[in-house]
Design a protein around this motif. Structure first.
Motif, mmCIF file in Angstrom:
data_model
loop_
_atom_site.group_PDB
_atom_site.id
_atom_site.type_symbol
_atom_site.label_atom_id
_atom_site.label_comp_id
_atom_site.label_asym_id
_atom_site.label_seq_id
_atom_site.Cartn_x
_atom_site.Cartn_y
_atom_site.Cartn_z
ATOM 1 N N TYR A 1 4.465 -9.247 7.159
ATOM 2 C CA TYR A 1 3.782 -7.970 6.898
ATOM 3 C C TYR A 1 4.570 -7.090 5.936
ATOM 4 O O TYR A 1 4.007 -6.465 5.034
ATOM 5 N N ARG A 2 5.899 -7.015 6.144
ATOM 6 C CA ARG A 2 6.722 -6.191 5.262
ATOM 7 C C ARG A 2 6.720 -6.748 3.832
ATOM 8 O O ARG A 2 6.656 -6.011 2.854
ATOM 9 N N PHE B 1 1.562 -5.671 -2.120
ATOM 10 C CA PHE B 1 0.262 -5.004 -2.297
ATOM 11 C C PHE B 1 0.405 -3.512 -2.601
ATOM 12 O O PHE B 1 -0.468 -2.928 -3.251
ATOM 13 N N ARG B 2 1.493 -2.877 -2.130
ATOM 14 C CA ARG B 2 1.738 -1.480 -2.528
ATOM 15 C C ARG B 2 1.922 -1.399 -4.048
ATOM 16 O O ARG B 2 1.356 -0.528 -4.709
ATOM 17 N N GLU C 1 4.403 -8.723 2.361
ATOM 18 C CA GLU C 1 3.097 -8.542 1.712
ATOM 19 C C GLU C 1 2.820 -7.062 1.436
ATOM 20 O O GLU C 1 2.163 -6.724 0.451
ATOM 21 N N ASP C 2 3.330 -6.189 2.317
ATOM 22 C CA ASP C 2 3.135 -4.761 2.097
ATOM 23 C C ASP C 2 3.772 -4.316 0.779
ATOM 24 O O ASP C 2 3.169 -3.571 0.007
ATOM 25 N N ARG C 3 4.969 -4.805 0.531
ATOM 26 C CA ARG C 3 5.648 -4.458 -0.728
ATOM 27 C C ARG C 3 4.834 -4.929 -1.934
ATOM 28 O O ARG C 3 4.641 -4.189 -2.904
#
Length: 340
Positions: A253-254, A260-261, A256-258
């Motif tokens: 999650y961390r 997609f952000r 992919e979050d980076r």
């Protein structure tokens, strides 16, 4: 990066491009430090005569630094067709460049000639073959400064011998994120390999892009240097791949979050500095290469990296732009490039 990263080559997701360049000087002309204006002009004229019939890699057009606008000179540097030093030169210097922008011959740089070839991915042997062919053609029509004991004589002692510099541009975000890049730098230095920024010597490593190249040119055959850099780069690539997977599995999650952000900011930002855009594009390039982002490809990201650089951006606009204007234009360009 030149046009070449718009094509794909071996290990293209990490190895952006491979470049080989040869430093050469003519025996009957004083070395650059002792040249006068007439010597410089005569050298350009001689090279124009030598290259006039050479069309194997397409017609080579001469870009005259004395007549080019500063924006055009810097744009050539941003596309890796000339060195930062030649981009600053204003008189009696230039570069022969072919239409595909994979061959260039700089004239009156640190040495009389810098012959270079660039290919996508990791293809040093192919780039060397092109340089060697051009080098042989020139040698048929002019004598190089050559010593039987030391090899090709050059302005800087670090280039004496083969005069060959082989480099690969690598995208290494995982090595940077994990802090392993420092140990890579130290290890490379111990074996005569240097790691530099995106524009070579004295330049910064923006967008997690690093140039890996040889330091030693004396006492080694060209093929040995090519094989050495090729092998070292493949080891770095393997390490980068392993770390990417480790980071992803450690916290999906961390990770992919980076990605997609960064993707979201690039899709919506109205102002982007050069530094910020490279950082965000690096994250998105990582996401594309790992299959996390599926609706754009690496060629699009490479293209955005090339076109969003300051001088190239102004060249496209057809006029000088202040920094604030460039930041707005850069954001527009990248939004358009990555639009779904």
């Amino acid at each position: 990066m030149s046009k070449i990263p718009a094509e794909k080559g071996p290990e293209f997701d990490i190895a952006v491009s491979s470049r080989v360049r040869l430093a050469r000087n003519f025996a009957d002309i004083p070395f650059p430090a002792k040249m006068n204006v007439k010597h410089q002009a005569d050298l350009i004229k001689r090279m124009q005569e030598i290259m006039s019939g050479f069309t194997v890699y397409g017609k080579l057009m001469f870009a005259d630094m004395s007549t080019l606008h500063p924006v055009d000179r810097i744009s050539l540097m941003e596309r890796h067709l000339i060195s930062p030093e030649l981009a600053e030169s204003k008189e009696n210097s230039g570069a022969f460049i072919n239409e595909n922008e994979n061959v260039s011959i700089m004239v009156n740089e640190e040495d009389h000639l810098r012959v270079q070839s660039i290919f996508p991915g990791i293809q040093l042997e192919k780039a060397y073959k092109v340089c060697d062919e051009i080098d042989s053609l020139i040698a048929e029509k002019a004598d190089y400064a050559f010593d039987d004991k030391y090899g090709y004589l050059t302005s800087c002692p670090t280039n004496i011998g083969t005069g060959l510099r082989a480099s690969v541009m690598l995208h290494l975000p995982a090595l940077v994120m994990t802090g392993y890049m420092k140990s890579i730098l130290e290890s490379c230095n111990k074996v005569g390999v240097t790691v530099r920024g995106i524009y070579g010597e004295n330049s910064e490593a923006v967008g997690d892009m690093f140039q890996v190249s040889n330091q030693v040119t004396l006492g080694r055959k060209e093929e040995e240097t090519i094989a050495s850099i090729d092998g070292i780069c493949k080891q770095i690539i393997d390490r980068e791949k392993a770390l990417r997977l480790q980071l992803y599995k450690k916290n999906i999650y961390r990770f992919e979050d980076r990605i997609f952000r960064s993707y979201g900011i690039l899709q919506n930002a109205r102002i982007l500095s050069s530094q910020e855009s490279f950082k965000l594009l690096s994250d998105v390039r990582l996401g594309v290469s790992m299959g996390i982002i599926k609706d754009i490809d690496i060629i699009t990201i490479n293209d955005a990296m090339v076109l969003s650089q300051p001088a190239t951006l102004q060249k496209m606009a057809g006029k000088p732009l202040e920094q604030d204007e460039r930041d707005v234009k850069r954001a527009e360009l990248i939004r358009m490039k990555i639009a779904k």
